[in-house]
Write an enzyme that holds these catalytic residues in place. Structure first.
Site, short mmCIF file in Angstrom:
data_model
loop_
_atom_site.label_atom_id
_atom_site.label_comp_id
_atom_site.label_asym_id
_atom_site.label_seq_id
_atom_site.Cartn_x
_atom_site.Cartn_y
_atom_site.Cartn_z
N ARG A 165 0.84 -1.21 0.00
CA ARG A 165 0.00 0.00 0.00
C ARG A 165 0.87 1.26 0.00
O ARG A 165 0.57 2.24 0.69
CB ARG A 165 -0.91 0.03 1.23
CG ARG A 165 -2.01 -1.00 1.22
CD ARG A 165 -3.01 -0.71 0.09
NE ARG A 165 -4.19 -1.54 0.16
CZ ARG A 165 -4.27 -2.79 -0.32
NH1 ARG A 165 -3.24 -3.33 -0.91
NH2 ARG A 165 -5.40 -3.47 -0.23
N SER A 242 -10.75 -0.40 2.73
CA SER A 242 -10.04 -0.57 4.01
C SER A 242 -9.64 0.80 4.54
O SER A 242 -9.00 1.58 3.83
CB SER A 242 -8.76 -1.38 3.82
OG SER A 242 -9.05 -2.63 3.27
N GLU A 337 -5.15 4.10 6.06
CA GLU A 337 -4.76 3.76 4.69
C GLU A 337 -5.08 4.85 3.66
O GLU A 337 -4.24 5.16 2.82
CB GLU A 337 -5.43 2.42 4.33
CG GLU A 337 -4.79 1.68 3.19
CD GLU A 337 -5.39 2.09 1.87
OE1 GLU A 337 -4.70 1.98 0.85
OE2 GLU A 337 -6.54 2.54 1.85
N1 EPU Z 1 -10.77 -10.21 9.84
C1 EPU Z 1 -11.47 -10.34 11.02
N2 EPU Z 1 -12.55 -9.50 11.21
C2 EPU Z 1 -12.93 -8.60 10.29
C3 EPU Z 1 -12.21 -8.46 9.10
C4 EPU Z 1 -11.12 -9.28 8.88
O1 EPU Z 1 -11.16 -11.13 11.88
O2 EPU Z 1 -13.92 -7.90 10.56
C5 EPU Z 1 -9.57 -11.05 9.62
C6 EPU Z 1 -9.87 -12.49 9.27
O3 EPU Z 1 -8.94 -13.26 10.00
C7 EPU Z 1 -9.53 -12.59 7.80
C8 EPU Z 1 -8.42 -11.59 7.70
O4 EPU Z 1 -8.79 -10.54 8.57
O5 EPU Z 1 -9.09 -13.88 7.48
C9 EPU Z 1 -8.17 -11.04 6.33
O6 EPU Z 1 -9.36 -10.45 5.83
P1 EPU Z 1 -9.55 -10.19 4.26
O7 EPU Z 1 -9.16 -11.39 3.47
O8 EPU Z 1 -10.91 -9.61 4.06
O9 EPU Z 1 -8.46 -9.13 3.90
P2 EPU Z 1 -7.99 -7.81 4.63
O10 EPU Z 1 -6.62 -8.04 5.11
O11 EPU Z 1 -9.01 -7.35 5.58
C10 EPU Z 1 -6.91 -6.84 2.44
C11 EPU Z 1 -6.92 -5.55 1.70
C12 EPU Z 1 -8.21 -5.40 0.92
C13 EPU Z 1 -8.33 -6.56 -0.05
C14 EPU Z 1 -8.31 -7.88 0.77
C15 EPU Z 1 -8.34 -9.13 -0.09
C16 EPU Z 1 -5.55 -4.05 3.04
C17 EPU Z 1 -5.52 -2.80 3.86
N3 EPU Z 1 -6.75 -4.43 2.61
O12 EPU Z 1 -7.96 -6.75 3.40
O13 EPU Z 1 -8.12 -4.19 0.16
O14 EPU Z 1 -9.50 -6.49 -0.81
O15 EPU Z 1 -7.09 -7.92 1.54
O16 EPU Z 1 -7.09 -9.42 -0.61
O17 EPU Z 1 -4.50 -4.63 2.79
C18 EPU Z 1 -8.62 -1.84 0.25
O18 EPU Z 1 -7.41 -1.63 0.23
O19 EPU Z 1 -9.45 -0.89 0.28
C19 EPU Z 1 -9.11 -3.21 0.26
C20 EPU Z 1 -10.40 -3.50 0.35
#
Ligand code: EPU
Length: 342
Positions: A165, A242, A337
């Site tokens: 990012r 995010s 972010e």
């Molecule tokens: N999780 C929770 N509770 C929540 C949300 C997430 O426990 O309410 C935990 C879970 O363990 C889950 C893990 O977070 O397994 C990862 O969640 P997710 O796969 O949804 O991915 P993320 O890390 O929350 C990142 C990016 C997203 C992107 C997704 C999918 C960042 C800041 N965000 O989110 O990007 O779509 O991975 O690859 O790195 C964005 O940048 O706006 C965005 C949406």
């Protein structure tokens, strides 16, 4: 040059927050950009570059600035051989339309980045990433107008200094570079399947439902489905995706945390541990929490939503509260972010 005045930026941000800007100029051509920058220089005003406004928190007061809104949507094949194609796309081209174009033409490399709002010109700034792909893996170069030296220049992939990012554009002072176009290198070979548990399940369903479509289209459809389940559609629920970055810690710090919080989820990334901030926020009990017309999305704690506020302060003070609570419980400083325009 088409100069508008006193335009509400809330109309141009997916968070639906942002005060009036003194001058607002839509740019298509190089000449438009040069004229707009000259106008800002002549009036001694700072520049605010704007794409789709999908990753910005703009203060609700009046901004004595020149907003340069890139609306150029050219698409040119600049190189092609049997295995790859290089496409230069105007900064104003909608990102998801470009992803769809590449998928329909059988070019792989950005299909996992389906259904992300915003424009192509904004993608290098925060090195947009999802489901195992980051634009840094396909960007060949970024063409910018350098407002300090008044020249158009190309940034190679290395020049962009991409990170999680992150890029050189995030660190330069606002308005130094106006991104005009981005060149992507896409593959003609079949796509690799994103290694995410939910993706393989959805992919199988898509293959069954749409047997005559390409694998690329199946991936696109699977990602569209997953995103629509986990992320609010900004057309209906204003948000910037995010709101925080995930946290990277070294192994020593991670094991210290794990001793205290045995359920802490993690992903190993190189020699670092990535901790999902969504989980941290959920663990401090703030998932679904709301106040002052803003809140934490109940299906994904990493996303803040604007339910009815017009004040940037509301969303930023909610972010501060979350930052404080996560810091208090885990001793971790989570980082915002989106770009903040104070
Ligand atoms: N999780 C929770 N509770 C929540 C949300 C997430 O426990 O309410 C935990 C879970 O363990 C889950 C893990 O977070 O397994 C990862 O969640 P997710 O796969 O949804 O991915 P993320 O890390 O929350 C990142 C990016 C997203 C992107 C997704 C999918 C960042 C800041 N965000 O989110 O990007 O779509 O991975 O690859 O790195 C964005 O940048 O706006 C965005 C949406």
């Amino acid at each position: 040059m088409n100069i508008k005045q006193n335009i509400f930026l809330s109309e141009y941000t997916t968070l639906r927050i942002g005060g009036r800007v003194r001058y607002f100029i839509e740019c298509i051509t190089d000449t438009d950009i040069v004229d707009a920058v000259t106008y800002a220089d002549n009036h001694n005003l700072p520049i605010l570059p704007l794409g789709g406004g999908s990753n910005m928190v703009i203060a609700d007061h009046a901004h004595n600035m020149v907003c340069i809104h890139m609306v150029n949507t050219g698409l040119d094949v600049v190189y092609e051989d049997e295995s790859s194609i290089h496409i230069s796309v105007g900064a104003g081209y909608l990102w998801d339309d470009f992803v769809e174009y590449t998928v329909l033409h059988g070019y792989s490399g950005i299909e996992a980045l389906s259904a992300i709002p915003g424009t192509c010109g904004a993608t290098p700034v925060q090195n947009v990433g999802a489901y195992g792909q980051e634009v840094s893996e396909t960007i060949v170069s970024v063409r910018v107008y350098n407002t300090a030296s008044n020249i158009f220049q190309g940034f190679s992939n290395t020049d962009c200094q991409f990170g999680y990012r992150d890029s050189v554009f995030k660190h330069s002072s606002r308005g130094t570079y106006i991104i005009e176009s981005v060149t992507f290198k896409l593959d003609k070979k079949p796509p690799s399947i994103p290694q995410y548990p939910r993706v393989s399940d959805e992919l199988q369903l898509m293959q069954e439902h749409y047997p005559y479509e390409s694998q690329l289209m199946h991936i696109r459809r699977a990602i569209q489905k997953i995103r629509s389940d986990k992320l609010p559609d900004p057309h209906h629920v204003p948000n910037v995706g995010s709101f925080f970055k995930n946290v990277y810690v070294n192994p020593e710090k991670f094991f210290e945390l794990q001793k205290q919080f045995s359920a802490i989820p993690f992903f190993i990334d190189g020699d670092m541990y990535k901790i999902p901030t969504g989980w941290l926020i959920e663990s401090v009990g703030l998932k679904g929490y709301s106040r002052d017309g803003v809140g934490v999305y109940d299906k994904n704690a990493l996303v803040l939503i604007n339910q009815s506020s017009v004040y940037s302060h509301d969303i930023l003070s909610l972010a501060e509260e979350i930052h404080r609570e996560v810091g208090r419980k885990f001793g971790l400083a989570i980082e915002i972010e989106p770009e903040i325009v104070p």
